[in-house]
Design an enzyme around this catalytic site. Structure first.
Site, mmCIF file in Angstrom:
data_model
loop_
_atom_site.group_PDB
_atom_site.id
_atom_site.type_symbol
_atom_site.label_atom_id
_atom_site.label_comp_id
_atom_site.label_asym_id
_atom_site.label_seq_id
_atom_site.Cartn_x
_atom_site.Cartn_y
_atom_site.Cartn_z
ATOM 1 C CG MET A 38 47.255 47.228 57.443
ATOM 2 S SD MET A 38 46.292 48.327 58.470
ATOM 3 C CE MET A 38 44.801 48.505 57.514
ATOM 4 C CE1 TYR A 178 57.042 38.990 54.258
ATOM 5 C CE2 TYR A 178 56.047 40.837 53.114
ATOM 6 C CZ TYR A 178 56.268 40.143 54.274
ATOM 7 O OH TYR A 178 55.727 40.569 55.445
ATOM 8 C CG HIS A 264 59.359 43.004 57.097
ATOM 9 N ND1 HIS A 264 58.587 44.118 57.300
ATOM 10 C CD2 HIS A 264 58.584 42.144 56.398
ATOM 11 C CE1 HIS A 264 57.392 43.942 56.755
ATOM 12 N NE2 HIS A 264 57.367 42.750 56.198
ATOM 13 N NE ARG A 323 50.832 52.334 60.331
ATOM 14 C CZ ARG A 323 51.842 53.002 60.867
ATOM 15 N NH1 ARG A 323 52.286 52.659 62.069
ATOM 16 N NH2 ARG A 323 52.422 53.997 60.227
ATOM 17 C CD GLN A 423 49.904 58.216 83.029
ATOM 18 O OE1 GLN A 423 51.002 57.786 82.750
ATOM 19 N NE2 GLN A 423 48.943 57.467 83.547
ATOM 20 C CE LYS A 577 62.367 43.997 83.367
ATOM 21 N NZ LYS A 577 61.667 45.034 84.120
ATOM 22 C CD1 TRP A 591 62.569 47.403 65.759
ATOM 23 C CD2 TRP A 591 64.122 48.714 64.815
ATOM 24 N NE1 TRP A 591 62.080 47.830 64.543
ATOM 25 C CE2 TRP A 591 63.004 48.629 63.936
ATOM 26 C CE3 TRP A 591 65.214 49.474 64.426
ATOM 27 C CZ2 TRP A 591 62.962 49.289 62.713
ATOM 28 C CZ3 TRP A 591 65.165 50.140 63.194
ATOM 29 C CH2 TRP A 591 64.055 50.046 62.366
#
Ligand code: FAD
Ligand code: NAP
Ligand code: SF4
Length: 685
Positions: A38, A178, A264, A323, A423, A577, A591
């Site tokens: 990472m 890459y 990606h 992660r 929440q 907006k 996305w």
């Protein structure tokens, strides 16, 4: 494949495979848990190596078998900001390798060599051909023969310097869009020389790098090749090409193959919370059968039982949990000690890790603000323990109570609700957010571990607190939903998102959602959802996102049409907006939410002016044109205001009071901000 486990392997009762060492021939991994690469951003900040050393050493103490650093460029063209090409660079990295090996010399730390190729943020970017990535504004400079040779030499020098720095190996990334991966795919490699054309030629560049790195570093150095086992690109790599490349890498000297599942620029989420756990490990399993060297699998493996199951299914030899080890440095140790209910589980939100990375900020973790801040945020025992009341058991109150109690303060936590979580109890009900249950499980356990006195169903007032004899009160009372000042806002058609998520309103077939922030999106997802959540079922996920795991067409996706079953409902998601709807959502996940709603037919409309709500529905204007949305309900998701009456009531009490979370600042508030703020304040009390 035939990798032998150590004869003396201590077998763990519950996770026998996870804790079986792995013999690599010249060395051994002490277990099958890997912290994958990472990018932390620390390499580029002042004092960054000291912080990196603390970050990796903490994970080493947490029991991991092997770790891989964030991507480091072999040269300037590689574009990662941090480079490994000289003995001086190697010297800086020694802080990291020495810190890890001081914890336990058997723990492996490998450096990832990442040449971003056409994704590099430098005008010097290079690629096999001058083909721009859709994620970049820059067109790569096409490499000539000398340029290709230079890139290979620079990778070899980088591996050599990594060895000098004390790393146990390197991982060479050959995926994600890459440099190395762009040689493999026709779309980005349009060359006609020995480096392009047929697949044998297109493989030549990554294979040459592997061969020459092996020749340089000798046999006793770990070389991992990260392969795009399913690149998720229309017209991407075929399965046969993946297998051939992996086999050739084995021959070229790779010690381990690590499977990666994306470029990606692909349009399939592969690590977001909506991706089922271990969704892609079956692909690693198929590749593993073709090879004689170990395979690493990854993606959404966030708990030890999931890792153990993948190993039991013989889908991998090593489990990458990247992660998850940001979220909890002690994940492996807790699993070993049977304390898995104390694991602070990665929820796949990307909010503080990847989103920060892509925004050029230092990364951390939503559920663990200490991640990458190990030298700055520490929970030391208090020298003057206090009697504390924390009011509100949402993320802010829970984080405060956990840290304060861990430090030795006597904490009573009050909440008006029937369960802890605030929440998050709404968030967990949104399809695709099932991981939020884990955060609530973690905090519930922390309340026990640190002996917090939890009092539910208890709405406290300032008078109650004054009588309680508290030396410090923490007001974490959260928010109240904003009620827009619109004619007819009290009409029965206008309902709050809270009632909708709680299911106390029987929502009609035609609905307007007023406000397209995170909650407006979540409510729309909930309303349009039908059947099992994709996050909970790999088959549903594959169908909704157009992935064919069984037949593995090119890229796993070529020619597969996504199919989504949606609820029988019409939803208009509105904002005032004029910016695109959903622009403010997370950089790396927004996305996916927009696509998910789009596939379900939600109409997302910006530039809306609200006039009134009446029996006919919602009267609006779009670009000055009046319109009627003849809806059954208008769900108000128009942001939030701080609920700080209690704080105001305590103003003259003489009790030291802190204000945290939504009660402190509702605008721009999310759980990341709430947990972060509370953790720092509780650490300083
Ligand atoms: P809250 O969670 O609101 O908790 C406040 C608590 O205080 C409540 O439990 C309440 O009962 C209690 N309380 C109030 N007054 C009193 C009193 N007088 N006495 C006793 N108890 C009292 N954030 C993210 O970062 N990522 C997400 O993906 C995300 N998704 C979300 C999805 C939904 C559907 C919702 C609704 C929110 C989402 N959020 C998300 C936002 C996140 O949940 C909030 O930012 C966070 O919960 C705020 O934490 P808090 O502790 O300040 O307040
Ligand atoms: P939010 O993100 O601030 O969105 C509020 C929405 O309401 C905006 O679309 C805003 O857009 C609209 N709005 C504001 N004032 C209004 C008014 N007076 N009348 C009509 N519309 C108004 O807040 P939220 O959706 O309530 O979310 C709360 C927090 O939880 C946020 O910080 C959010 O990031 C977090 N959250 C995060 C996620 C996630 O996936 N990361 C998910 C859910 C929630 P216009 O002003 O343009 O109309
Ligand atoms: Fe996991 Fe979210 Fe933390 Fe990233 S920020 S490590 S995705 S919990």
């Amino acid at each position: 494949m035939t990798v032998s486990a150590s004869a003396q392997a201590p077998v763990h009762d519950k996770y026998p495979r996870l804790f079986t060492p792995l013999d690599l021939g010249f060395t051994q991994l002490k277990n099958r848990a890997l912290m994958g690469s990472m990018h932390t951003g620390l390499e580029e900040v002042e004092g960054g190596f000291e912080r990196l050393a603390a970050y990796f050493a903490e994970r080493a103490r947490g029991g991991v078998g092997m770790m891989i650093t964030g991507g480091i460029s072999p040269n300037e063209e590689g574009g990662m900001g941090s480079e490994m090409s000289t003995p001086q660079h190697a010297q800086e990295h020694r802080q990291v390798t020495e810190a890890v090996h001081a914890v336990d010399p058997s723990i492996k730390i490998c450096m990832q060599i990442l040449h971003a190729g056409p994704l590099a943020h430098t005008p010097k970017l290079v690629g096999p051909s001058a083909v721009r990535s859709r994620l970049s504004k820059l067109v790569p400079n096409e490499l000539d023969e000398a340029g290709v040779q230079k890139q290979i030499n620079d990778h070899v020098q980088c591996a050599k310097m990594a060895k000098l720095a004390g790393y146990d190996g390197v991982e060479i990334i050959g995926s994600a869009g890459y440099l190395l991966s762009t040689f493999l795919v026709e779309k980005t490699n349009q060359r006609e020389d020995q480096w392009g054309g047929n697949y044998e030629n297109r493989m030549r560049f990554p294979l040459e790098i592997m061969r020459r790195c092996r020749a340089e570093v000798g046999p006793n150095f770990i070389l991992i090749f990260r392969i795009a086992a399913m690149d998720m690109l229309q017209g991407g790599m075929s399965w046969d090409e993946v297998v051939l490349l992996a086999k050739e890498m084995e021959k070229a000297g790779a010690t381990i193959i690590s499977t990666h599942f994306t470029w990606h620029e692909s349009a399939v989420p592969t690590i977001a919370t909506m991706v089922p756990r271990a969704a892609f490990s079956g692909v690693t399993g198929r590749l593993r059968k073709e090879l004689n060297i170990p395979c690493i699998t990854s993606n959404r493996i966030n708990m030890p039982d999931v890792a153990e199951q993948v190993l039991a299914d013989e889908e991998a030899d090593i489990i990458s949990m990247a992660r998850p080890m940001l979220a909890d440095a002690e994940l492996v140790k807790k699993a070993f000690e049977g304390r898995e209910d104390e694991i602070n589980t990665c929820i796949g939100c990307n909010q503080a890790c990847l989103d920060h990375g892509f925004e050029g900020k230092e990364i951390s973790c939503l559920v663990n603000p200490r991640a990458c801040h190990e030298t700055m945020l520490n929970y030391e025992p208090s020298t003057s323990p206090k009697k504390i009341a924390v009011v509100g058991a949402g993320p802010a109150g829970l984080a405060y109570a956990t840290v304060a109690a861990e430090r030795g303060h006597a904490v009573t936590l009050y909440d008006a609700g029937t369960e802890i979580g605030g929440q998050f109890n709404l968030a967990k009900q949104v399809p695709g957010k099932e991981e939020f249950y884990e955060t609530l499980r973690y905090y519930a356990r922390m309340m026990d571990v640190h002996h917090v006195d939890v009092r539910l169903n208890t709405r406290v007032s300032a008078d109650d607190l004054k009588l309680g004899g508290y030396e410090h009160v923490v007001v974490a009372t959260g928010i109240t939903p904003r009620i827009p000042n619109i004619e007819g806002i009290d009409h029965p058609k206008a309902v709050s998102y809270i009632d909708v998520i709680r299911g106390t309103v029987d929502v009609g077939k035609k609905v307007a959602v007023m406000g397209a922030g995170g909650i407006g999106f979540d409510v729309s997802e909930l309303l349009m959802h039908k059947g099992v959540s994709a996050a909970m079922d790999k088959t549903v996920f594959a169908r909704e996102w157009g992935v064919d795991f069984d037949n593995h067409p090119r890229g796993g996706v070529t020619g597969v049409v996504p199919q989504v079953e949606a609820a029988d409902r019409e939803v208009f998601l509105l904002q005032r907006k004029s910016t695109p709807v959903g622009r403010g959502l997370g950089k790396t996940t927004g996305w996916t939410h927009r696509m998910s709603l789009g596939k379900r037919g939600v109409q997302m409309i910006n530039g809306v002016e609200y006039h009134r709500i009446d029996d006919e529905g919602l009267h609006i204007s779009i670009e000055g044109q009046p319109q009627l949305l003849a809806v059954d309900h208008v769900i108000i998701c128009a942001g939030q205001l701080p609920a700080r009456d209690l704080f105001d009531d305590l103003a003259d009490s003489g009790i030291a009071t802190s204000l945290v979370g939504g009660a402190c600042e509702a605008a721009e508030l999310d759980a990341k901000a709430a947990i972060n703020q509370s953790s720092y304040l509780a650490a300083a009390l």
